[in-house]
Motif scaffolding. Structure first.
Motif, mmCIF file in Angstrom:
data_model
loop_
_atom_site.group_PDB
_atom_site.id
_atom_site.type_symbol
_atom_site.label_atom_id
_atom_site.label_comp_id
_atom_site.label_asym_id
_atom_site.label_seq_id
_atom_site.Cartn_x
_atom_site.Cartn_y
_atom_site.Cartn_z
ATOM 1 N N SER A 354 0.822 -1.211 0.000
ATOM 2 C CA SER A 354 0.000 0.000 0.000
ATOM 3 C C SER A 354 0.858 1.264 0.000
ATOM 4 O O SER A 354 0.400 2.320 -0.437
ATOM 5 N N GLN A 355 2.114 1.187 0.473
ATOM 6 C CA GLN A 355 2.992 2.354 0.523
ATOM 7 C C GLN A 355 3.814 2.529 -0.749
ATOM 8 O O GLN A 355 4.332 3.612 -1.000
ATOM 9 N N ALA A 356 3.968 1.448 -1.538
ATOM 10 C CA ALA A 356 4.908 1.478 -2.659
ATOM 11 C C ALA A 356 4.276 2.133 -3.886
ATOM 12 O O ALA A 356 3.047 2.134 -4.058
ATOM 13 N N ASP A 357 5.158 2.678 -4.749
ATOM 14 C CA ASP A 357 4.741 3.192 -6.055
ATOM 15 C C ASP A 357 5.030 2.189 -7.152
ATOM 16 O O ASP A 357 4.360 2.199 -8.193
ATOM 17 N N ALA A 358 6.009 1.332 -6.970
ATOM 18 C CA ALA A 358 6.346 0.289 -7.935
ATOM 19 C C ALA A 358 6.849 -0.927 -7.169
ATOM 20 O O ALA A 358 7.495 -0.787 -6.126
ATOM 21 N N VAL A 359 6.547 -2.114 -7.713
ATOM 22 C CA VAL A 359 6.916 -3.368 -7.068
ATOM 23 C C VAL A 359 7.808 -4.134 -8.022
ATOM 24 O O VAL A 359 7.441 -4.385 -9.176
ATOM 25 N N LEU A 360 8.982 -4.546 -7.529
ATOM 26 C CA LEU A 360 9.940 -5.328 -8.308
ATOM 27 C C LEU A 360 10.113 -6.674 -7.626
ATOM 28 O O LEU A 360 10.221 -6.744 -6.394
ATOM 29 N N CYS A 361 10.172 -7.732 -8.459
ATOM 30 C CA CYS A 361 10.228 -9.079 -7.880
ATOM 31 C C CYS A 361 11.068 -9.972 -8.770
ATOM 32 O O CYS A 361 10.721 -10.208 -9.938
ATOM 33 N N PRO A 362 12.211 -10.497 -8.274
ATOM 34 C CA PRO A 362 13.019 -11.421 -9.077
ATOM 35 C C PRO A 362 12.359 -12.788 -9.153
ATOM 36 O O PRO A 362 11.968 -13.358 -8.141
ATOM 37 N N VAL A 363 12.225 -13.324 -10.354
ATOM 38 C CA VAL A 363 11.532 -14.609 -10.528
ATOM 39 C C VAL A 363 12.402 -15.762 -10.079
ATOM 40 O O VAL A 363 11.902 -16.887 -9.938
ATOM 41 N N THR A 364 13.677 -15.538 -9.835
ATOM 42 C CA THR A 364 14.563 -16.630 -9.439
ATOM 43 C C THR A 364 14.505 -16.916 -7.939
ATOM 44 O O THR A 364 15.043 -17.926 -7.487
ATOM 45 N N CYS A 365 13.884 -16.027 -7.162
ATOM 46 C CA CYS A 365 13.862 -16.194 -5.706
ATOM 47 C C CYS A 365 12.457 -16.350 -5.136
ATOM 48 O O CYS A 365 12.317 -16.625 -3.947
ATOM 49 N N VAL A 366 11.436 -16.168 -5.945
ATOM 50 C CA VAL A 366 10.053 -16.234 -5.465
ATOM 51 C C VAL A 366 9.304 -17.237 -6.335
ATOM 52 O O VAL A 366 9.541 -17.310 -7.557
ATOM 53 N N SER A 367 8.431 -18.019 -5.728
ATOM 54 C CA SER A 367 7.703 -19.045 -6.458
ATOM 55 C C SER A 367 6.728 -18.423 -7.446
ATOM 56 O O SER A 367 6.361 -17.251 -7.350
ATOM 57 N N HIS A 368 6.326 -19.261 -8.439
ATOM 58 C CA HIS A 368 5.428 -18.783 -9.482
ATOM 59 C C HIS A 368 4.077 -18.359 -8.902
ATOM 60 O O HIS A 368 3.512 -17.327 -9.294
ATOM 61 N N ASN A 369 3.560 -19.140 -7.968
ATOM 62 C CA ASN A 369 2.267 -18.802 -7.358
ATOM 63 C C ASN A 369 2.352 -17.495 -6.584
ATOM 64 O O ASN A 369 1.434 -16.670 -6.614
ATOM 65 N N ALA A 370 3.472 -17.277 -5.879
ATOM 66 C CA ALA A 370 3.637 -16.030 -5.125
ATOM 67 C C ALA A 370 3.725 -14.833 -6.063
ATOM 68 O O ALA A 370 3.157 -13.766 -5.788
ATOM 69 N N ILE A 371 4.403 -15.006 -7.205
ATOM 70 C CA ILE A 371 4.500 -13.913 -8.177
ATOM 71 C C ILE A 371 3.125 -13.572 -8.737
ATOM 72 O O ILE A 371 2.764 -12.391 -8.890
ATOM 73 N N ASP A 372 2.316 -14.620 -9.037
ATOM 74 C CA ASP A 372 0.959 -14.367 -9.535
ATOM 75 C C ASP A 372 0.126 -13.625 -8.498
ATOM 76 O O ASP A 372 -0.655 -12.713 -8.836
ATOM 77 N N THR A 373 0.296 -13.975 -7.230
ATOM 78 C CA THR A 373 -0.462 -13.293 -6.173
ATOM 79 C C THR A 373 -0.060 -11.832 -6.068
ATOM 80 O O THR A 373 -0.914 -10.937 -5.964
ATOM 81 N N ILE A 374 1.249 -11.570 -6.082
ATOM 82 C CA ILE A 374 1.735 -10.191 -5.989
ATOM 83 C C ILE A 374 1.274 -9.383 -7.205
ATOM 84 O O ILE A 374 0.844 -8.227 -7.076
ATOM 85 N N LYS A 375 1.332 -10.006 -8.400
ATOM 86 C CA LYS A 375 0.897 -9.297 -9.609
ATOM 87 C C LYS A 375 -0.594 -8.963 -9.528
ATOM 88 O O LYS A 375 -1.019 -7.868 -9.907
ATOM 89 N N ARG A 376 -1.406 -9.894 -9.030
ATOM 90 C CA ARG A 376 -2.845 -9.656 -8.903
ATOM 91 C C ARG A 376 -3.114 -8.523 -7.899
ATOM 92 O O ARG A 376 -3.961 -7.659 -8.140
ATOM 93 N N ASP A 377 -2.375 -8.515 -6.767
ATOM 94 C CA ASP A 377 -2.567 -7.449 -5.778
ATOM 95 C C ASP A 377 -2.148 -6.094 -6.334
ATOM 96 O O ASP A 377 -2.795 -5.072 -6.062
ATOM 97 N N CYS A 378 -1.075 -6.072 -7.126
ATOM 98 C CA CYS A 378 -0.630 -4.817 -7.719
ATOM 99 C C CYS A 378 -1.649 -4.308 -8.737
ATOM 100 O O CYS A 378 -1.925 -3.101 -8.821
ATOM 101 N N ARG A 379 -2.209 -5.222 -9.523
ATOM 102 C CA ARG A 379 -3.230 -4.810 -10.492
ATOM 103 C C ARG A 379 -4.455 -4.256 -9.783
ATOM 104 O O ARG A 379 -5.054 -3.265 -10.227
ATOM 105 N N ARG A 380 -4.840 -4.896 -8.661
ATOM 106 C CA ARG A 380 -6.001 -4.414 -7.918
ATOM 107 C C ARG A 380 -5.724 -3.043 -7.286
ATOM 108 O O ARG A 380 -6.643 -2.219 -7.183
ATOM 109 N N ALA A 381 -4.475 -2.803 -6.841
ATOM 110 C CA ALA A 381 -4.125 -1.533 -6.186
ATOM 111 C C ALA A 381 -3.582 -0.492 -7.158
ATOM 112 O O ALA A 381 -3.152 0.582 -6.722
ATOM 113 N N CYS A 382 -3.572 -0.806 -8.501
ATOM 114 C CA CYS A 382 -3.068 0.121 -9.530
ATOM 115 C C CYS A 382 -1.602 0.495 -9.252
ATOM 116 O O CYS A 382 -1.210 1.665 -9.278
#
Length: 413
Positions: A354-382
């Motif tokens: 909620s505080q961030a303006d941009a979210v960066l996530c390396p795919v080599t350290c986070v699981s695919h499901n976690a990346i999908d969740t973070i991407k969905r939350d970012c899309r919902r929060a614009c």
């Protein structure tokens, strides 16, 4: 002119109809002659109820007063003690409501005499006696007769009670004389039962020994004939064959599991490479969309200014976090970090998002499901979201340039 009405003239032999007499009320104890109080209280009230009445009337009697003394006190004061009279009357009315209702329907002495006789023949004397003595009809002769019968019944009851007491004493003496015999017979019966129990146990033990002896004889016969040994050898061979078959099946399953694990490892490696490649292509696409080439020659990269944007970095290596924070701060940004769930919880991730303006996530350290969740939350929060092909500092710097080329929000401008 007013015409006055003339009153009708009654004949000389006219007799007015009799005015019905007001119904008389039943008599209380203080309205009944005192010579009958003893028989009424002794016949109609039990001693326990009499003791309660004496307590309510506040008689100054000791706690261990005898029944005779309480009876005498109530009888003596019932005629002159209004409270005691009401208490006794109320107790008797509450005890015999059916008798009172039955006798209240009688209006003459003959009807009362018939009711009294029927109740006496049925042995129901107390309730009928009170209903008769308290009845409003003046039947002195019938009451004297009932009093005499109840008086004689008390004498007969006392005589029969004395006979019963003598019989009871004789029976108690006979019982005491037979008590020794009964005790001896009981002891003898107990001894016989103990003997019977021991015999039953002995019979059961002998039957058990007999069955065991028969089993041993059968086993010895089988061993002597060699059949038991052959059966044991056949069972042993069958068990060995089954064990070998199971061992072979286990070995085949182990080989299959090893092959599947090797295949799974390869698939995971391919998936990681594809995810990294996809993230790299997406980052290049963002770079190409924000940095058009002019004349096919590469221009010098302009200086990077994040304009105080908050950059949330999810995942990565813990030892590289300090370098990444320095890089973001050096380019005029604020660095937020979340380890992806190793130590920080989901609640802290939502707060940081909620505080961030941009979210960066390396795919080599986070699981695919976690990346999908973070991407969905970012899309919902614009919120802007960029997957990184690796957790290196250079990949972070490429992503920061893409974020820096985006228009800042009015609050950050």
């Amino acid at each position: 002119m007013t015409v006055l009405s003339r009153s009708p003239v009654l004949p000389e032999d006219f007799t007015p109809p009799p005015v019905p007499a007001a119904p008389q009320r039943r008599r209380r104890m203080d309205q009944i002659p005192g010579k009958w109080h003893c028989s009424i209280i002794g016949t109609c009230l039990p001693l326990a109820e009499l003791r309660k009445i004496a307590v309510k009337a506040r008689f100054n009697l000791p706690r261990d007063a005898s029944d005779y003394r309480i009876h005498g006190a109530v009888v003596h004061h019932c005629a002159e003690h209004k409270v005691l009279s009401r208490l006794v009357t109320k107790a008797l009315d509450k005890r015999f409501p059916a008798h009172i209702a039955r006798f209240s329907r009688a209006a003459t002495e003959d009807e009362l005499a018939d009711l009294w006789r029927s109740h006496c023949d049925g042995g129901d004397v107390p309730g009928a006696y009170w209903a008769l003595m308290s009845h409003p009809v003046d039947c002195q002769t019938l009451r004297e007769q009932a009093y005499g019968e109840v008086h004689m019944l008390s004498h007969l009851s006392g005589a029969s009670q004395r006979v019963d007491m003598r019989r009871l004493a004789d029976l108690e003496r006979a019982l005491a004389s037979r008590a020794g015999e009964v005790e001896a017979l009981t002891a003898e019966r107990t001894r016989w039962r103990e003997t019977e129990t021991r015999l039953r146990h002995d019979v059961a033990a002998l039957d058990l020994h007999r069955r065991r002896a028969e089993q041993l004889e059968t086993r010895v016969a089988e061993l002597e004939s060699g059949r038991a040994l052959a059966e044991m050898r056949a069972a042993l061979e069958a068990a060995r064959a089954e064990a070998n078959e199971r061992a072979l099946g286990i070995a085949r399953r182990d080989e299959r599991i090893a092959a599947l694990e090797e295949e799974l490892t390869g698939l995971r490696a391919d998936t990681a490479r594809l995810r990294s490649r996809a993230a790299d292509l997406e980052l290049k696409l963002c770079e190409a969309a924000g940095c058009p080439r002019l004349g096919g020659a590469a221009d010098a990269a302009p200086p990077l200014d994040l304009c105080r944007r908050r950059i949330l970095y999810v995942g990565g290596m813990t030892r590289a976090v300090a370098h990444m924070r320095d890089l973001v701060i050096r380019h005029n940004g604020e660095f937020l970090h979340h380890d992806g769930g190793l130590e920080d919880g989901c609640a802290r991730l939502a707060s940081a998002l909620s505080q961030a303006d941009a979210v960066l996530c390396p795919v080599t350290c986070v699981s695919h499901n976690a990346i999908d969740t973070i991407k969905r939350d970012c899309r919902r929060a614009c919120k802007a979201f960029l997957p990184l092909p690796s957790h290196s500092v250079s990949a972070l710097e490429r992503a920061l340039r893409v974020v820096g080329r985006q228009q800042p929000s009015p609050a950050k401008a």
